[in-house]
Design a protein around this motif. Structure first.
Motif, PDB file in Angstrom:
ATOM      1  N   GLN A  71       0.827  -1.204   0.000  1.00  0.00           N
ATOM      2  CA  GLN A  71       0.000   0.000   0.000  1.00  0.00           C
ATOM      3  C   GLN A  71       0.864   1.258   0.000  1.00  0.00           C
ATOM      4  OE1 GLN A  71      -3.374   0.199  -0.320  1.00  0.00           O
ATOM      5  NE2 GLN A  71      -3.011   2.406  -0.511  1.00  0.00           N
ATOM      6  N   SER A  79      -5.243   3.435  -6.565  1.00  0.00           N
ATOM      7  CA  SER A  79      -5.863   2.117  -6.484  1.00  0.00           C
ATOM      8  C   SER A  79      -4.797   1.038  -6.315  1.00  0.00           C
ATOM      9  CB  SER A  79      -6.692   1.839  -7.748  1.00  0.00           C
ATOM     10  OG  SER A  79      -7.062   0.477  -7.824  1.00  0.00           O
ATOM     11  N   ARG A  80      -4.891   0.270  -5.236  1.00  0.00           N
ATOM     12  CA  ARG A  80      -3.928  -0.809  -5.013  1.00  0.00           C
ATOM     13  C   ARG A  80      -4.057  -1.889  -6.079  1.00  0.00           C
ATOM     14  NH1 ARG A  80      -2.378  -3.877   0.634  1.00  0.00           N
ATOM     15  NH2 ARG A  80      -1.660  -5.836  -0.281  1.00  0.00           N
ATOM     16  N   SER A  81      -5.278  -2.168  -6.519  1.00  0.00           N
ATOM     17  CA  SER A  81      -5.479  -3.211  -7.533  1.00  0.00           C
ATOM     18  C   SER A  81      -4.895  -2.774  -8.881  1.00  0.00           C
ATOM     19  CB  SER A  81      -6.968  -3.529  -7.679  1.00  0.00           C
ATOM     20  OG  SER A  81      -7.696  -2.380  -8.089  1.00  0.00           O
ATOM     21  N   HIS A  82      -5.033  -1.495  -9.202  1.00  0.00           N
ATOM     22  CA  HIS A  82      -4.456  -0.979 -10.439  1.00  0.00           C
ATOM     23  C   HIS A  82      -2.932  -1.065 -10.385  1.00  0.00           C
ATOM     24  CE1 HIS A  82      -4.051   2.599 -13.468  1.00  0.00           C
ATOM     25  NE2 HIS A  82      -3.799   1.430 -14.029  1.00  0.00           N
ATOM     26  N   ALA A 135      -1.173  -3.157  -8.552  1.00  0.00           N
ATOM     27  CA  ALA A 135      -0.787  -4.564  -8.606  1.00  0.00           C
ATOM     28  C   ALA A 135      -0.815  -5.089 -10.039  1.00  0.00           C
ATOM     29  CB  ALA A 135      -1.718  -5.395  -7.724  1.00  0.00           C
ATOM     30  N   ARG A 136      -1.799  -4.646 -10.810  1.00  0.00           N
ATOM     31  CA  ARG A 136      -1.909  -5.105 -12.196  1.00  0.00           C
ATOM     32  C   ARG A 136      -0.732  -4.593 -13.024  1.00  0.00           C
ATOM     33  NH1 ARG A 136      -6.626  -3.742 -12.738  1.00  0.00           N
ATOM     34  NH2 ARG A 136      -6.471  -1.744 -13.836  1.00  0.00           N
ATOM     35  N   ARG A 138       2.353  -6.593 -12.031  1.00  0.00           N
ATOM     36  CA  ARG A 138       2.236  -7.979 -12.517  1.00  0.00           C
ATOM     37  C   ARG A 138       2.469  -8.046 -14.025  1.00  0.00           C
ATOM     38  NH1 ARG A 138      -1.963  -8.920  -9.934  1.00  0.00           N
ATOM     39  NH2 ARG A 138      -3.486  -8.381 -11.542  1.00  0.00           N
ATOM     40  N   ASN A 186       3.208 -10.693  -8.455  1.00  0.00           N
ATOM     41  CA  ASN A 186       2.449  -9.709  -7.701  1.00  0.00           C
ATOM     42  C   ASN A 186       3.380  -8.871  -6.827  1.00  0.00           C
ATOM     43  OD1 ASN A 186      -0.244 -10.441  -8.529  1.00  0.00           O
ATOM     44  ND2 ASN A 186      -0.023 -12.293  -7.261  1.00  0.00           N
TER      45      ASN A 186
END
Length: 288
Positions: free
Chosen positions: A254, A264-267, A269-270, A273, A279
């Motif tokens: 984070q 955005s953490r998911s953005h 991470a993507r 990756r 990850n």
């Protein structure tokens, strides 16, 4: 440059001790060029940012911008990636060419720019010949760094590194460091050097063009010629910065996402990756 400073720095250039890019890539290096004959080095590529101080004789450098000549007492800051031809000429009276060279590792430069950036320093100056003013404060900083890096010094690597950071800070405060972002190897390198300083900023083509004193259309056209874009360079620099923070600084996923400009953490991470195949949590020290 005063005669006293020349004399003080000349003792570190009493013999030829040319640094190599392969020598201690993660540490600053002090070197010296000493020659009695004229030297010409063609198609030379600088691997690290270097500060050159001419103590005796003259230097001529030629690149895509033209040919420039420098004399005794001149300081030059050449950015990593610079390519061109260099000619060193002995002084007619002394019969020698002598210069002191400080090499700065890329990570040291990145740390300085991340810590201070361009908002707190003088207005960047677009000097086409890479000349920097050898002010009293810069001269003292270089002398201090040379004493710490020279053979037989009692200064620890940590202390010597801090002294070299002082040299870079003097350059930054005078607006000279941004010569490194005006490298003649291409606009893409200039964009990369700029974005590397603040990977957390919401950079756009318009804001990058403004910083580089280009029109947005010119910036996009030149980047297209190199088959890159501001978005691509920004992603690459953010991912590289993220890897360093996760693997070496011990930040959480984070914290790293925020430091790299991702809300955005998911953005985040993507992006990591896609670039690395793993990850962010796999790169983090604590596995977060």
């Amino acid at each position: 440059m005063t005669s006293d400073l020349i004399a003080s720095l000349s003792r570190f250039a009493a013999r030829d001790n040319r640094p190599s890019d392969d020598d201690f890539p993660e540490r600053p290096i002090l070197g010296a060029f000493f020659a009695r004959d004229r030297e010409r080095m063609g198609e030379l590529t600088i691997g690290k940012t270097i500060l050159v101080i001419l103590l005796d004789g003259a230097k001529e450098i030629a690149d895509s911008r033209g040919t420039h000549r420098f004399g005794k007492g001149t300081a030059l800051l050449l950015p990593a990636g610079w390519t061109g031809t260099v000619v060193n000429e002995p002084d007619p009276e002394s019969g020698v060419y002598r210069s002191l060279v400080l090499q700065f590792p890329a990570e040291m430069v990145r740390r300085l720019l991340r810590a201070h950036g361009s908002d707190s320093v003088a207005k960047p100056r677009r000097l086409g010949d890479f000349r920097v003013p050898l002010t009293p404060s810069l001269g003292e900083a270089v002398l201090h760094a040379a004493e710490g890096l020279s053979e037989g010094s009692t200064a620890s690597p940590l202390v010597a590194g801090h002294r070299c950071m002082e040299v870079l800070l003097c350059l930054l405060e005078d607006g000279a460091w941004w010569l490194g972002a005006v490298t003649p190897t291409g606009v893409g390198d200039a964009v990369r050097a700029l974005l590397r300083t603040h990977p957390d900023r919401p950079w756009t083509a318009e804001s990058v063009a403004r910083e580089l004193n280009l029109s947005t259309g010119t910036l996009r056209r030149r980047l297209a010629e190199e088959n890159i874009s501001v978005r691509r360079v920004l992603t690459e620099e953010r991912v590289a910065h993220a890897r360093h923070l996760l693997e070496n600084e011990g930040l959480s996923v984070q914290e790293t996402a925020e430091a790299c400009g991702y809300a955005s953490r998911s953005h985040f991470a993507r992006r990591v990756r896609d670039a690395t195949g793993v990850n962010p949590s796999d790169l983090a020290r604590d596995g977060d």
